[in-house]
Design a protein around this motif. Structure first.
Motif, PDB file in Angstrom:
ATOM      1  N   LEU A  20      36.589  53.565  64.565  1.00 39.98           N
ATOM      2  CA  LEU A  20      36.840  52.994  63.238  1.00 39.98           C
ATOM      3  C   LEU A  20      35.557  52.933  62.415  1.00 39.98           C
ATOM      4  CD1 LEU A  20      39.310  50.115  64.167  1.00 39.98           C
ATOM      5  CD2 LEU A  20      39.850  52.158  62.831  1.00 39.98           C
ATOM      6  N   GLU A  21      34.458  52.548  63.031  1.00 38.33           N
ATOM      7  CA  GLU A  21      33.179  52.493  62.326  1.00 38.33           C
ATOM      8  C   GLU A  21      32.761  53.871  61.836  1.00 38.33           C
ATOM      9  OE1 GLU A  21      31.154  50.097  61.323  1.00 38.33           O
ATOM     10  OE2 GLU A  21      32.414  48.521  62.165  1.00 38.33           O
ATOM     11  N   ARG A  22      32.886  54.873  62.718  1.00 41.49           N
ATOM     12  CA  ARG A  22      32.412  56.210  62.383  1.00 41.49           C
ATOM     13  C   ARG A  22      33.236  56.872  61.282  1.00 41.49           C
ATOM     14  NH1 ARG A  22      31.202  61.322  66.370  1.00 41.49           N
ATOM     15  NH2 ARG A  22      30.565  62.699  64.707  1.00 41.49           N
ATOM     16  N   TYR A  23      34.573  56.774  61.376  1.00 39.12           N
ATOM     17  CA  TYR A  23      35.415  57.523  60.453  1.00 39.12           C
ATOM     18  C   TYR A  23      36.063  56.690  59.359  1.00 39.12           C
ATOM     19  CZ  TYR A  23      34.808  61.200  63.879  1.00 39.12           C
ATOM     20  OH  TYR A  23      34.266  62.129  64.714  1.00 39.12           O
ATOM     21  N   TYR A  24      36.066  55.371  59.487  1.00 40.97           N
ATOM     22  CA  TYR A  24      36.770  54.522  58.518  1.00 40.97           C
ATOM     23  C   TYR A  24      35.930  53.357  58.023  1.00 40.97           C
ATOM     24  CZ  TYR A  24      40.828  57.143  59.986  1.00 40.97           C
ATOM     25  OH  TYR A  24      41.700  58.159  60.242  1.00 40.97           O
ATOM     26  N   GLY A  25      34.637  53.363  58.284  1.00 37.60           N
ATOM     27  CA  GLY A  25      33.790  52.276  57.824  1.00 37.60           C
ATOM     28  C   GLY A  25      34.152  50.934  58.439  1.00 37.60           C
ATOM     29  N   GLY A  26      34.776  50.947  59.605  1.00 40.35           N
ATOM     30  CA  GLY A  26      35.124  49.723  60.315  1.00 40.35           C
ATOM     31  C   GLY A  26      36.444  49.109  59.910  1.00 40.35           C
ATOM     32  N   ALA A  27      37.109  49.634  58.918  1.00 42.39           N
ATOM     33  CA  ALA A  27      38.348  49.042  58.413  1.00 42.39           C
ATOM     34  C   ALA A  27      39.490  49.221  59.404  1.00 42.39           C
ATOM     35  CB  ALA A  27      38.715  49.676  57.082  1.00 42.39           C
ATOM     36  N   ARG A  28      40.311  48.205  59.513  1.00 43.27           N
ATOM     37  CA  ARG A  28      41.464  48.260  60.407  1.00 43.27           C
ATOM     38  C   ARG A  28      42.765  48.520  59.650  1.00 43.27           C
ATOM     39  NH1 ARG A  28      40.463  45.471  65.595  1.00 43.27           N
ATOM     40  NH2 ARG A  28      38.284  44.937  65.541  1.00 43.27           N
ATOM     41  N   HIS A  29      42.896  47.970  58.468  1.00 45.40           N
ATOM     42  CA  HIS A  29      44.160  48.067  57.725  1.00 45.40           C
ATOM     43  C   HIS A  29      43.904  48.599  56.317  1.00 45.40           C
ATOM     44  CE1 HIS A  29      46.151  45.979  60.951  1.00 45.40           C
ATOM     45  NE2 HIS A  29      45.205  45.059  60.906  1.00 45.40           N
ATOM     46  N   GLN A  30      43.700  49.902  56.217  1.00 44.59           N
ATOM     47  CA  GLN A  30      43.413  50.514  54.922  1.00 44.59           C
ATOM     48  C   GLN A  30      44.556  50.314  53.922  1.00 44.59           C
ATOM     49  OE1 GLN A  30      40.627  51.976  53.824  1.00 44.59           O
ATOM     50  NE2 GLN A  30      39.592  51.528  55.726  1.00 44.59           N
ATOM     51  N   GLY A  31      45.790  50.279  54.404  1.00 45.90           N
ATOM     52  CA  GLY A  31      46.938  50.118  53.512  1.00 45.90           C
ATOM     53  C   GLY A  31      46.895  48.832  52.731  1.00 45.90           C
ATOM     54  N   ASP A  32      46.299  47.807  53.320  1.00 43.83           N
ATOM     55  CA  ASP A  32      46.175  46.530  52.630  1.00 43.83           C
ATOM     56  C   ASP A  32      45.225  46.614  51.446  1.00 43.83           C
ATOM     57  OD1 ASP A  32      47.806  45.587  54.638  1.00 43.83           O
ATOM     58  OD2 ASP A  32      46.184  44.632  55.761  1.00 43.83           O
ATOM     59  N   ARG A  33      44.333  47.578  51.461  1.00 46.42           N
ATOM     60  CA  ARG A  33      43.346  47.731  50.390  1.00 46.42           C
ATOM     61  C   ARG A  33      43.862  48.532  49.191  1.00 46.42           C
ATOM     62  NH1 ARG A  33      37.832  49.295  53.573  1.00 46.42           N
ATOM     63  NH2 ARG A  33      37.646  47.389  54.788  1.00 46.42           N
ATOM     64  N   TRP A  34      44.906  49.326  49.392  1.00 48.10           N
ATOM     65  CA  TRP A  34      45.369  50.233  48.341  1.00 48.10           C
ATOM     66  C   TRP A  34      45.723  49.518  47.043  1.00 48.10           C
ATOM     67  CZ3 TRP A  34      44.812  54.874  46.723  1.00 48.10           C
ATOM     68  CH2 TRP A  34      45.711  55.445  45.840  1.00 48.10           C
ATOM     69  N   PRO A  35      46.571  48.483  47.059  1.00 51.76           N
ATOM     70  CA  PRO A  35      46.897  47.826  45.780  1.00 51.76           C
ATOM     71  C   PRO A  35      45.659  47.293  45.058  1.00 51.76           C
ATOM     72  CG  PRO A  35      48.421  47.119  47.476  1.00 51.76           C
ATOM     73  CD  PRO A  35      47.335  47.905  48.163  1.00 51.76           C
ATOM     74  N   ASP A  36      44.724  46.705  45.792  1.00 57.49           N
ATOM     75  CA  ASP A  36      43.502  46.185  45.170  1.00 57.49           C
ATOM     76  C   ASP A  36      42.667  47.303  44.569  1.00 57.49           C
ATOM     77  OD1 ASP A  36      44.187  43.593  45.924  1.00 57.49           O
ATOM     78  OD2 ASP A  36      43.022  43.692  47.779  1.00 57.49           O
ATOM     79  N   LEU A  37      42.567  48.417  45.292  1.00 62.26           N
ATOM     80  CA  LEU A  37      41.801  49.559  44.800  1.00 62.26           C
ATOM     81  C   LEU A  37      42.414  50.117  43.515  1.00 62.26           C
ATOM     82  CD1 LEU A  37      39.426  51.482  45.527  1.00 62.26           C
ATOM     83  CD2 LEU A  37      41.117  52.923  46.660  1.00 62.26           C
ATOM     84  N   VAL A  38      43.731  50.264  43.517  1.00 58.65           N
ATOM     85  CA  VAL A  38      44.434  50.780  42.338  1.00 58.65           C
ATOM     86  C   VAL A  38      44.225  49.852  41.140  1.00 58.65           C
ATOM     87  CG1 VAL A  38      46.735  51.195  41.381  1.00 58.65           C
ATOM     88  CG2 VAL A  38      46.141  52.105  43.636  1.00 58.65           C
ATOM     89  N   LEU A  39      44.416  48.566  41.338  1.00 59.84           N
ATOM     90  CA  LEU A  39      44.281  47.611  40.233  1.00 59.84           C
ATOM     91  C   LEU A  39      42.842  47.480  39.758  1.00 59.84           C
ATOM     92  CD1 LEU A  39      46.801  44.864  41.360  1.00 59.84           C
ATOM     93  CD2 LEU A  39      47.089  46.566  39.543  1.00 59.84           C
ATOM     94  N   ARG A  40      41.888  47.564  40.657  1.00 55.80           N
ATOM     95  CA  ARG A  40      40.476  47.460  40.276  1.00 55.80           C
ATOM     96  C   ARG A  40      40.072  48.591  39.326  1.00 55.80           C
ATOM     97  NH1 ARG A  40      38.042  46.616  45.046  1.00 55.80           N
ATOM     98  NH2 ARG A  40      37.878  48.816  45.542  1.00 55.80           N
ATOM     99  N   HIS A  41      40.680  49.762  39.492  1.00 56.96           N
ATOM    100  CA  HIS A  41      40.300  50.911  38.669  1.00 56.96           C
ATOM    101  C   HIS A  41      41.276  51.203  37.530  1.00 56.96           C
ATOM    102  CE1 HIS A  41      36.879  51.983  41.090  1.00 56.96           C
ATOM    103  NE2 HIS A  41      37.611  51.770  42.163  1.00 56.96           N
ATOM    104  N   THR A  42      42.275  50.358  37.367  1.00 54.77           N
ATOM    105  CA  THR A  42      43.243  50.541  36.281  1.00 54.77           C
ATOM    106  C   THR A  42      43.110  49.382  35.310  1.00 54.77           C
ATOM    107  OG1 THR A  42      44.749  51.609  37.850  1.00 54.77           O
ATOM    108  CG2 THR A  42      45.672  50.956  35.731  1.00 54.77           C
ATOM    109  N   GLN A  43      42.427  49.620  34.226  1.00 56.43           N
ATOM    110  CA  GLN A  43      42.219  48.577  33.229  1.00 56.43           C
ATOM    111  C   GLN A  43      43.509  48.351  32.442  1.00 56.43           C
ATOM    112  OE1 GLN A  43      39.346  46.855  33.218  1.00 56.43           O
ATOM    113  NE2 GLN A  43      38.849  48.178  34.957  1.00 56.43           N
ATOM    114  N   PRO A  44      43.717  47.146  31.929  1.00 53.33           N
ATOM    115  CA  PRO A  44      44.905  46.902  31.100  1.00 53.33           C
ATOM    116  C   PRO A  44      44.972  47.899  29.948  1.00 53.33           C
ATOM    117  CG  PRO A  44      43.824  44.835  31.645  1.00 53.33           C
ATOM    118  CD  PRO A  44      42.910  45.938  32.112  1.00 53.33           C
ATOM    119  N   GLY A  45      46.136  48.478  29.743  1.00 51.70           N
ATOM    120  CA  GLY A  45      46.334  49.455  28.671  1.00 51.70           C
ATOM    121  C   GLY A  45      45.939  50.871  29.035  1.00 51.70           C
TER     122      GLY A  45
END
Length: 185
Positions: A6-31
């Motif tokens: 996990l460290e080598r290929y995923y930066g230590g993350a266990r549940h990448q799916g949990d990050r997707w909504p936050d990633l999408v919203l962080r880069h999508t500004q209102p409008g």
């Protein structure tokens, strides 16, 4: 070994799916004007985008995209040049698409072309070093289709899984292709 993997290929993350909504919203500004590449019939990401985006255009090779009722516009294309004007979108999003790209360099150039200067491409794709990708690469396509249907409990009428090429599925390859297309990874 798992934590090392996990460290080598995923930066230590266990549940990448949990990050997707936050990633999408962080880069999508209102409008924001959003291009959802591979927006098909699955509306989960479109639903996340809907609360912020002014416009969401879906682009897919599969006519099933027309069933995504959360899109403002659904476009079916041939997988080559995007039938869209340059500098039209603030954000491009794709989820589980890039492993299917026959020509990832052309795809990334097209994404860059339709984004406004400073626009962002946010995507999620399988890591080439993940055991599922490794198994898929070793399994002939004629066996993959029935196997996927059996594992997912889908009917013979369900569409076939899309062909996979894994040509943009390592950090190194993604960074190189991104930079070549004009992005800053």
């Amino acid at each position: 070994w798992r934590q090392e993997y996990l460290e080598r290929y995923y930066g230590g993350a266990r549940h990448q799916g949990d990050r997707w909504p936050d990633l999408v919203l962080r880069h999508t500004q209102p409008g924001a004007r959003v291009l959802e590449i591979g927006g098909g019939p699955v509306e989960w990401t479109t639903g996340i985008l809907r609360e912020r985006a002014r416009e969401i255009v879906g682009l897919d090779i599969d006519p099933l995209i027309r069933t995504n009722r959360r899109l403002d516009e659904a476009i079916v294309y041939d997988g080559g040049v995007f039938p869209l004007a340059a500098a039209r979108f603030d954000v491009a999003i794709s989820r589980w698409v890039n492993e299917h790209l026959l020509d990832p360099e052309a795809h990334f150039r097209e994404v860059h072309r339709v984004l406004v200067p400073g626009g962002v491409y946010v995507f999620r794709t399988v890591n080439l070093h993940h055991y599922k990708a490794m198994c898929a690469r070793l399994t002939p396509r004629r066996l993959q289709v029935p196997l996927v249907r059996w594992l997912c409990h889908t009917s013979p009428e369900a569409h076939d899984p899309y062909p996979t090429y894994y040509r943009a599925n390592t950090r190194q390859k993604i960074s190189a292709i991104s930079e070549q297309a004009g992005f800053t990874p």
